[in-house]
Scaffold this motif. Structure first.
Motif, PDB file in Angstrom:
ATOM      1  N   PHE A  46       9.533   5.183  -8.561  1.00  0.00           N
ATOM      2  CA  PHE A  46       8.203   4.965  -8.003  1.00  0.00           C
ATOM      3  C   PHE A  46       8.231   5.244  -6.510  1.00  0.00           C
ATOM      4  O   PHE A  46       9.109   4.752  -5.798  1.00  0.00           O
ATOM      5  N   ASN A  63       6.133   5.410  -2.707  1.00  0.00           N
ATOM      6  CA  ASN A  63       5.067   4.749  -1.962  1.00  0.00           C
ATOM      7  C   ASN A  63       3.820   5.621  -2.064  1.00  0.00           C
ATOM      8  O   ASN A  63       3.888   6.841  -1.925  1.00  0.00           O
ATOM      9  N   SER A  64       2.696   4.982  -2.337  1.00  0.00           N
ATOM     10  CA  SER A  64       1.442   5.699  -2.516  1.00  0.00           C
ATOM     11  C   SER A  64       0.310   4.819  -2.005  1.00  0.00           C
ATOM     12  O   SER A  64       0.271   3.626  -2.300  1.00  0.00           O
ATOM     13  N   ARG A  80      -0.554   4.650  -8.532  1.00  0.00           N
ATOM     14  CA  ARG A  80       0.903   4.644  -8.629  1.00  0.00           C
ATOM     15  C   ARG A  80       1.384   6.074  -8.850  1.00  0.00           C
ATOM     16  O   ARG A  80       0.787   6.827  -9.622  1.00  0.00           O
ATOM     17  N   LYS A 115       4.902   8.159  -9.878  1.00  0.00           N
ATOM     18  CA  LYS A 115       6.292   8.028 -10.315  1.00  0.00           C
ATOM     19  C   LYS A 115       6.799   9.361 -10.835  1.00  0.00           C
ATOM     20  O   LYS A 115       6.041  10.192 -11.334  1.00  0.00           O
ATOM     21  N   THR A 144      11.086  11.626  -1.994  1.00  0.00           N
ATOM     22  CA  THR A 144      11.740  10.526  -1.267  1.00  0.00           C
ATOM     23  C   THR A 144      11.620  10.753   0.236  1.00  0.00           C
ATOM     24  O   THR A 144      11.304   9.831   0.994  1.00  0.00           O
ATOM     25  N   ARG A 188       9.717   3.236  -3.613  1.00  0.00           N
ATOM     26  CA  ARG A 188       9.380   1.819  -3.819  1.00  0.00           C
ATOM     27  C   ARG A 188      10.432   1.137  -4.691  1.00  0.00           C
ATOM     28  O   ARG A 188      10.736  -0.027  -4.533  1.00  0.00           O
ATOM     29  N   GLY A 189      10.978   1.880  -5.663  1.00  0.00           N
ATOM     30  CA  GLY A 189      11.999   1.343  -6.547  1.00  0.00           C
ATOM     31  C   GLY A 189      12.110   2.199  -7.789  1.00  0.00           C
ATOM     32  O   GLY A 189      11.419   3.211  -7.930  1.00  0.00           O
ATOM     33  N   MET A 221       7.780  -1.869 -12.694  1.00  0.00           N
ATOM     34  CA  MET A 221       8.196  -1.893 -11.284  1.00  0.00           C
ATOM     35  C   MET A 221       7.701  -3.162 -10.604  1.00  0.00           C
ATOM     36  O   MET A 221       8.436  -3.793  -9.843  1.00  0.00           O
ATOM     37  N   ASP A 222       6.448  -3.558 -10.892  1.00  0.00           N
ATOM     38  CA  ASP A 222       5.892  -4.778 -10.310  1.00  0.00           C
ATOM     39  C   ASP A 222       6.682  -5.996 -10.761  1.00  0.00           C
ATOM     40  O   ASP A 222       6.948  -6.903  -9.972  1.00  0.00           O
ATOM     41  N   LYS A 256       9.967  -6.205  -8.994  1.00  0.00           N
ATOM     42  CA  LYS A 256       9.779  -6.616  -7.590  1.00  0.00           C
ATOM     43  C   LYS A 256       9.264  -8.048  -7.470  1.00  0.00           C
ATOM     44  O   LYS A 256       9.063  -8.541  -6.370  1.00  0.00           O
ATOM     45  N   GLN A 260       6.288  -9.138  -8.324  1.00  0.00           N
ATOM     46  CA  GLN A 260       4.881  -9.191  -7.936  1.00  0.00           C
ATOM     47  C   GLN A 260       3.975  -9.644  -9.072  1.00  0.00           C
ATOM     48  O   GLN A 260       2.816  -9.906  -8.851  1.00  0.00           O
TER      49      GLN A 260
END
Length: 174
Positions: A38, A40-41, A45, A47, A90, A96-97, A164-165, A168, A170
């Protein structure tokens, strides 16, 4: 932009759920190994899905973080150079992960069923009802609800967000 109605749920009984997925699709499923990176956006999202075989897909999607069936708008671009694309993205956006999973894919009508084993998280099921141009969110919701019943998915099994959330911290799972 293609659309689908999607749900994600924790799997409490892998063997029973696997058997019901096989029954519904009349197949043993297709095993797919995936690594999703993933980026950063500022919107939605983004990926890069690496299939670990030299093939990949860049996927952008917008989906609300709600429990139960929800509409997802997405765009996909295939690549035969996922490592090169990952390096460029990247550098441009930052990572992000990543999520590593083994997925069993089942097809039932216009629905993709994903039975996932996600590293660091556990076992999950996703339903993606791919909508035609003439179908509404409500049409997809009815199809998803019917399959949820057949697969034994309970309301308290449903989760929000992406893997991913969850990784993390979240979002939480039941």
């Amino acid at each position: 932009m293609p659309r689908n109605v999607e749900i994600k749920a924790r799997v409490r009984d892998w063997e029973r759920t696997l058997q019901e997925c096989c029954n519904q699709s009349k197949t043993a499923g297709e095993l797919i190994k995936q690594r999703d990176v993933f980026f950063n956006s500022s919107h939605g999202r983004l990926k890069l899905r690496d299939f670990q075989d030299g093939q990949g897909q860049l996927i952008y999607y917008e989906r609300p973080d709600l429990v139960g069936p929800k509409l997802s708008d997405y765009s996909i671009s295939n690549t035969t150079h996922p490592a090169d694309l990952e390096r460029v993205l990247t550098q441009a956006l930052g990572v992000r992960g990543s999520v590593v999973k083994e997925r069993l894919l089942f097809l039932v009508g216009q629905t993709r069923i994903h039975l996932d084993k996600v590293q660091g998280l556990g076992e999950f099921l996703e339903l993606e009802v791919v909508l035609t141009d003439s179908q509404t969110l409500q049409d997809g919701d009815i199809i998803a609800q019917n399959l949820m019943k057949k697969l034994g998915i309970q309301p308290d099994d449903l989760i929000t967000g992406a893997y991913m959330d969850l990784l993390k911290g979240q979002h939480t799972t039941p």
